[in-house]
Design an enzyme around this catalytic site. Structure first.
Site, PDB file in Angstrom:
ATOM      1  N   ARG A  23      12.780  27.326  38.992  1.00  0.00           N
ATOM      2  CA  ARG A  23      11.741  27.303  39.372  1.00  0.00           C
ATOM      3  C   ARG A  23      11.707  29.341  39.721  1.00  0.00           C
ATOM      4  O   ARG A  23      10.569  29.848  39.601  1.00  0.00           O
ATOM      5  CB  ARG A  23      11.707  26.597  40.266  1.00  0.00           C
ATOM      6  CG  ARG A  23      11.092  25.429  40.494  1.00  0.00           C
ATOM      7  CD  ARG A  23      11.981  24.870  41.331  1.00  0.00           C
ATOM      8  NE  ARG A  23      11.171  25.360  42.829  1.00  0.00           N
ATOM      9  CZ  ARG A  23      10.293  25.026  43.736  1.00  0.00           C
ATOM     10  NH1 ARG A  23       9.249  24.418  42.715  1.00  0.00           N
ATOM     11  NH2 ARG A  23       9.427  25.553  44.492  1.00  0.00           N
ATOM     12  N   ARG A  77      18.261  15.481  51.101  1.00  0.00           N
ATOM     13  CA  ARG A  77      18.647  16.810  51.302  1.00  0.00           C
ATOM     14  C   ARG A  77      17.030  17.150  52.187  1.00  0.00           C
ATOM     15  O   ARG A  77      16.149  16.859  51.701  1.00  0.00           O
ATOM     16  CB  ARG A  77      18.947  18.049  50.898  1.00  0.00           C
ATOM     17  CG  ARG A  77      19.216  18.264  49.748  1.00  0.00           C
ATOM     18  CD  ARG A  77      21.188  18.307  49.811  1.00  0.00           C
ATOM     19  NE  ARG A  77      21.525  19.432  50.533  1.00  0.00           N
ATOM     20  CZ  ARG A  77      22.497  19.853  51.476  1.00  0.00           C
ATOM     21  NH1 ARG A  77      23.436  18.333  51.564  1.00  0.00           N
ATOM     22  NH2 ARG A  77      23.070  20.621  52.330  1.00  0.00           N
ATOM     23  N   ARG A  98      17.453  30.979  54.650  1.00  0.00           N
ATOM     24  CA  ARG A  98      16.293  32.116  55.213  1.00  0.00           C
ATOM     25  C   ARG A  98      15.866  31.586  56.149  1.00  0.00           C
ATOM     26  O   ARG A  98      16.132  30.472  57.160  1.00  0.00           O
ATOM     27  CB  ARG A  98      14.952  31.378  54.102  1.00  0.00           C
ATOM     28  CG  ARG A  98      15.294  30.210  53.897  1.00  0.00           C
ATOM     29  CD  ARG A  98      13.995  29.593  52.703  1.00  0.00           C
ATOM     30  NE  ARG A  98      13.411  28.266  52.436  1.00  0.00           N
ATOM     31  CZ  ARG A  98      13.001  27.542  51.722  1.00  0.00           C
ATOM     32  NH1 ARG A  98      12.959  28.605  50.830  1.00  0.00           N
ATOM     33  NH2 ARG A  98      12.707  26.054  51.506  1.00  0.00           N
ATOM     34  N   GLU A 118      16.298  28.524  58.540  1.00  0.00           N
ATOM     35  CA  GLU A 118      16.155  27.144  58.067  1.00  0.00           C
ATOM     36  C   GLU A 118      17.722  26.886  57.497  1.00  0.00           C
ATOM     37  O   GLU A 118      18.722  27.239  57.259  1.00  0.00           O
ATOM     38  CB  GLU A 118      15.234  27.443  57.117  1.00  0.00           C
ATOM     39  CG  GLU A 118      15.596  25.800  56.280  1.00  0.00           C
ATOM     40  CD  GLU A 118      14.490  26.092  54.590  1.00  0.00           C
ATOM     41  OE1 GLU A 118      13.391  26.704  54.669  1.00  0.00           O
ATOM     42  OE2 GLU A 118      14.081  24.843  53.953  1.00  0.00           O
TER      43      GLU A 118
HETATM   44  P1  FAD Z   1       4.298  14.253  51.827  1.00  0.00           P
HETATM   45  O1  FAD Z   1       3.859  15.371  52.614  1.00  0.00           O
HETATM   46  O2  FAD Z   1       6.467  14.128  52.074  1.00  0.00           O
HETATM   47  O3  FAD Z   1       3.843  13.099  52.787  1.00  0.00           O
HETATM   48  C1  FAD Z   1       3.811  12.096  52.787  1.00  0.00           C
HETATM   49  C2  FAD Z   1       3.589  11.118  53.412  1.00  0.00           C
HETATM   50  O4  FAD Z   1       4.570   9.633  53.929  1.00  0.00           O
HETATM   51  C3  FAD Z   1       4.144  11.883  55.618  1.00  0.00           C
HETATM   52  O5  FAD Z   1       3.791  12.270  56.259  1.00  0.00           O
HETATM   53  C4  FAD Z   1       5.377  11.030  55.727  1.00  0.00           C
HETATM   54  O6  FAD Z   1       5.522  10.733  57.112  1.00  0.00           O
HETATM   55  C5  FAD Z   1       4.594   9.326  54.742  1.00  0.00           C
HETATM   56  N1  FAD Z   1       5.341   8.374  55.175  1.00  0.00           N
HETATM   57  C6  FAD Z   1       6.326   8.478  54.707  1.00  0.00           C
HETATM   58  N2  FAD Z   1       7.037   6.952  54.633  1.00  0.00           N
HETATM   59  C7  FAD Z   1       6.439   6.335  55.660  1.00  0.00           C
HETATM   60  C8  FAD Z   1       6.362   4.686  56.755  1.00  0.00           C
HETATM   61  N3  FAD Z   1       6.505   4.359  55.813  1.00  0.00           N
HETATM   62  N4  FAD Z   1       4.606   4.532  57.206  1.00  0.00           N
HETATM   63  C9  FAD Z   1       3.773   5.621  57.201  1.00  0.00           C
HETATM   64  N5  FAD Z   1       3.670   6.546  57.143  1.00  0.00           N
HETATM   65  C10 FAD Z   1       4.680   7.069  56.037  1.00  0.00           C
HETATM   66  N6  FAD Z   1       5.367  23.541  47.664  1.00  0.00           N
HETATM   67  C11 FAD Z   1       4.033  24.120  47.043  1.00  0.00           C
HETATM   68  O7  FAD Z   1       3.306  23.989  46.059  1.00  0.00           O
HETATM   69  N7  FAD Z   1       4.533  25.660  47.495  1.00  0.00           N
HETATM   70  C12 FAD Z   1       5.437  25.609  48.601  1.00  0.00           C
HETATM   71  O8  FAD Z   1       4.876  26.705  49.114  1.00  0.00           O
HETATM   72  C13 FAD Z   1       6.033  24.273  49.196  1.00  0.00           C
HETATM   73  N8  FAD Z   1       7.261  24.758  50.376  1.00  0.00           N
HETATM   74  C14 FAD Z   1       8.018  24.002  50.296  1.00  0.00           C
HETATM   75  C15 FAD Z   1       9.424  23.753  51.238  1.00  0.00           C
HETATM   76  C16 FAD Z   1       9.890  22.819  51.922  1.00  0.00           C
HETATM   77  C17 FAD Z   1      10.795  23.366  53.153  1.00  0.00           C
HETATM   78  C18 FAD Z   1       9.460  21.879  51.152  1.00  0.00           C
HETATM   79  C19 FAD Z   1      10.755  20.285  51.474  1.00  0.00           C
HETATM   80  C20 FAD Z   1       7.910  21.135  49.921  1.00  0.00           C
HETATM   81  C21 FAD Z   1       7.919  22.898  50.182  1.00  0.00           C
HETATM   82  N9  FAD Z   1       6.511  22.510  49.141  1.00  0.00           N
HETATM   83  C22 FAD Z   1       6.099  24.003  48.222  1.00  0.00           C
HETATM   84  C23 FAD Z   1       6.404  20.730  48.072  1.00  0.00           C
HETATM   85  C24 FAD Z   1       5.195  20.146  49.094  1.00  0.00           C
HETATM   86  O9  FAD Z   1       5.896  19.749  50.380  1.00  0.00           O
HETATM   87  C25 FAD Z   1       5.015  19.157  48.566  1.00  0.00           C
HETATM   88  O10 FAD Z   1       4.170  19.339  47.531  1.00  0.00           O
HETATM   89  C26 FAD Z   1       4.364  18.181  49.204  1.00  0.00           C
HETATM   90  O11 FAD Z   1       4.950  17.939  50.811  1.00  0.00           O
HETATM   91  C27 FAD Z   1       3.887  17.028  48.559  1.00  0.00           C
HETATM   92  O12 FAD Z   1       3.312  15.636  49.109  1.00  0.00           O
HETATM   93  P2  FAD Z   1       3.362  14.589  48.963  1.00  0.00           P
HETATM   94  O13 FAD Z   1       1.874  13.412  49.682  1.00  0.00           O
HETATM   95  O14 FAD Z   1       3.631  13.825  47.750  1.00  0.00           O
HETATM   96  O15 FAD Z   1       4.776  13.233  50.611  1.00  0.00           O
HETATM   97  N1  UDP Z   2      17.936  29.583  44.379  1.00  0.00           N
HETATM   98  C1  UDP Z   2      19.252  30.407  44.664  1.00  0.00           C
HETATM   99  N2  UDP Z   2      19.314  31.680  45.538  1.00  0.00           N
HETATM  100  C2  UDP Z   2      17.904  31.874  46.254  1.00  0.00           C
HETATM  101  C3  UDP Z   2      16.443  31.353  45.806  1.00  0.00           C
HETATM  102  C4  UDP Z   2      17.033  29.947  45.295  1.00  0.00           C
HETATM  103  O1  UDP Z   2      19.794  30.470  44.442  1.00  0.00           O
HETATM  104  O2  UDP Z   2      18.037  33.421  46.535  1.00  0.00           O
HETATM  105  C5  UDP Z   2      17.887  28.476  43.902  1.00  0.00           C
HETATM  106  C6  UDP Z   2      18.381  26.736  44.720  1.00  0.00           C
HETATM  107  O3  UDP Z   2      19.272  26.375  43.709  1.00  0.00           O
HETATM  108  C7  UDP Z   2      17.472  26.373  44.988  1.00  0.00           C
HETATM  109  C8  UDP Z   2      16.724  26.531  43.601  1.00  0.00           C
HETATM  110  O4  UDP Z   2      16.708  27.938  42.773  1.00  0.00           O
HETATM  111  O5  UDP Z   2      17.491  25.069  45.848  1.00  0.00           O
HETATM  112  C9  UDP Z   2      15.095  26.823  43.824  1.00  0.00           C
HETATM  113  O6  UDP Z   2      14.525  27.607  44.724  1.00  0.00           O
HETATM  114  P1  UDP Z   2      13.171  28.014  45.847  1.00  0.00           P
HETATM  115  O7  UDP Z   2      12.705  28.977  46.491  1.00  0.00           O
HETATM  116  O8  UDP Z   2      11.982  27.906  44.746  1.00  0.00           O
HETATM  117  O9  UDP Z   2      13.135  26.266  46.300  1.00  0.00           O
HETATM  118  P2  UDP Z   2      12.347  25.849  48.070  1.00  0.00           P
HETATM  119  O10 UDP Z   2      11.553  26.468  48.338  1.00  0.00           O
HETATM  120  O11 UDP Z   2      11.554  24.392  47.340  1.00  0.00           O
HETATM  121  O12 UDP Z   2      13.528  25.806  49.037  1.00  0.00           O
END
Ligand code: FAD
Ligand code: UDP
Length: 375
Positions: A173, A251, A282, A304
């Site tokens: 990515r 994680r 971060r 975080e």
């Molecule tokens: P989720 O959003 O995880 O939804 C799953 C849902 O199921 C949750 O609400 C949960 O509570 C529910 N659930 C689970 N088990 C049960 C149960 N037993 N009973 C009832 N409900 C349940 N994507 C981007 O495009 N841009 C970004 O900048 C970005 N940043 C991210 C940063 C972080 C820290 C993380 C972790 C992810 C990020 N993502 C980002 C990815 C994004 O969060 C996912 O694409 C999105 O959440 C996927 O949606 P989902 O429906 O698959 O899962």
């Molecule tokens: N990563 C890194 N240094 C940075 C940013 C990202 O080494 O400053 C690596 C790290 O392994 C991370 C991966 O690149 O898990 C993907 O980063 P991204 O920012 O896309 O992850 P997210 O926003 O989903 O946590």
């Protein structure tokens, strides 16, 4: 046929919307949290008036026309373009690694046409023909010094694994650029929903045929669901099968919240911390995601920390190791034997999905798997 969608993240919300609005069939969404929207949810912090992404920064970006057009039916987007800075040894650099990062790091003034040769020379110092893990992939792209500074420490903090144990896909990515382009994403469309993700999810699920049951864990009500129902399950796949083949590793992230009595903390949305010695990965400052909104006197930051997900933690990132992928295959075989349960989303497929991937997979799943069952 009764239809239940388990989970209201993007995958669950979109598929529920399609079933109600396209097929015209009632659908019940079961969500264990007190809000819809899964990890993409945001809400206004009452103390500062700032929209906070409760599970970490979420920037919407996509090049998929179908996904973009679908989303634009429910929200407008602002013009936010994501840029990330990273701190290493008390200096601040541009991330992803670009011409400016390389010149600042090495104290050089290379031009765009010179930098590719320079980096190729750094990378060639170690002969890695076929990179087989994250470390080899990174070193073969940028050379060891940049890898050690910007990737190694951050990756160990993020995954708590030796980067040689991790799949190279994790950093695919992150682009490496020989120009000054400092945008984190390269997609055609990008932005933050104008009224936040909370309002967006309320809009997607706002249909007479959709009923949402919050604070309800599927496993607590499973026995009361009629056996001939169709279930679209977006929870963790290993939990569905009671972990019979072992637990998949996840994680998770925890956030330390600070409200500051001044308007700006770091001048940018996300500051990464590359060094292993700094315990967090971060700091997010949410007010910068909405430059179009009126300024506030205060600001709020989330620091975080990444850690292994235990029983009560929210699973965030699947850990792509050989062991986990082997266990996943066993669960996928079991899942394929069930006629009335469709697994999807980040937790149901144990795949890192961006929001646009989750939406795209939900739209495809509706057409190819749900529609035929409704005929
Ligand atoms: P989720 O959003 O995880 O939804 C799953 C849902 O199921 C949750 O609400 C949960 O509570 C529910 N659930 C689970 N088990 C049960 C149960 N037993 N009973 C009832 N409900 C349940 N994507 C981007 O495009 N841009 C970004 O900048 C970005 N940043 C991210 C940063 C972080 C820290 C993380 C972790 C992810 C990020 N993502 C980002 C990815 C994004 O969060 C996912 O694409 C999105 O959440 C996927 O949606 P989902 O429906 O698959 O899962
Ligand atoms: N990563 C890194 N240094 C940075 C940013 C990202 O080494 O400053 C690596 C790290 O392994 C991370 C991966 O690149 O898990 C993907 O980063 P991204 O920012 O896309 O992850 P997210 O926003 O989903 O946590």
């Amino acid at each position: 046929m009764n239809i239940y969608v388990i989970g209201s993240g993007f995958f669950g919300a979109v598929i529920a919307e399609r079933i109600a609005a396209d097929a015209g069939i009632p659908v019940t969404v079961i969500e264990k949290r007190h809000h819809v929207g899964g990890n993409s949810w945001s809400e206004i912090c009452p103390d500062t008036g700032i929209e906070c992404h409760k599970y970490g920064s979420h920037i919407f970006h996509t090049s998929d026309e179908q996904v973009w057009n679908y989303m634009c039916r429910f929200t407008g987007f602002n013009n936010y373009r994501h840029k990330v800075l990273t701190t290493y040894n008390e200096n601040v650099y541009t991330m992803p690694i670009n011409l400016t990062t390389i010149n600042s790091f090495y104290g050089l003034s290379l031009t765009s046409s010179e930098v590719s040769t320079f980096i190729a020379g750094e990378a060639a110092k170690e002969k890695i023909d076929k990179p087989e893990n994250l470390e080899e992939k990174a070193v073969s792209l940028i050379g060891r010094p940049l890898y050690e500074a910007f990737i190694k420490g951050y990756t160990i903090k993020q995954w708590d694994k030796d980067p040689r144990e991790l799949s190279s896909g994790i950093i695919s990515r992150l682009p490496v650029r020989n120009d000054d382009n400092d945008r984190y994403f390269s997609d055609k469309y990008e932005g933050i929903p104008l009224d936040g993700y909370g309002k967006l999810f309320a809009e997607i699920l706002n249909h007479d045929l959709i009923s949402v049951k919050l604070n309800t864990d599927f496993f607590a009500v499973r026995d009361s669901i009629p056996p001939d129902s169709l279930i679209l399950y977006t929870g963790a796949i290993d939990q569905f099968f009671d972990y019979c083949h072992g637990k998949l590793e996840w994680r998770t992230s925890t956030f330390e919240t600070d409200i500051h009595d001044f308007p700006d903390y770091q001048g940018t949305t996300v500051m990464n911390y590359a060094s292993h010695e700094i315990p967090y990965t971060r700091i997010h400052e949410f007010k910068h995601y909405h430059p179009e909104r009126p300024s506030t006197d205060k600001t709020i930051t989330y620091t975080e920390y990444s850690k292994k997900s235990k029983d009560k933690d929210e699973p965030y990132y699947p850990v792509a190791t050989e062991r986990n992928l082997m266990i996943l295959e066993k669960y996928k075989k079991d899942a394929a034997k069930l006629n009335n349960v469709i697994f999807g989303g980040r937790l149901g497929s144990y795949k890192y999905l961006d929001m646009d991937d989750a939406i795209s997979e939900a739209l495809k799943c509706y057409e190819s798997r749900v529609v035929p069952l409704l005929k």
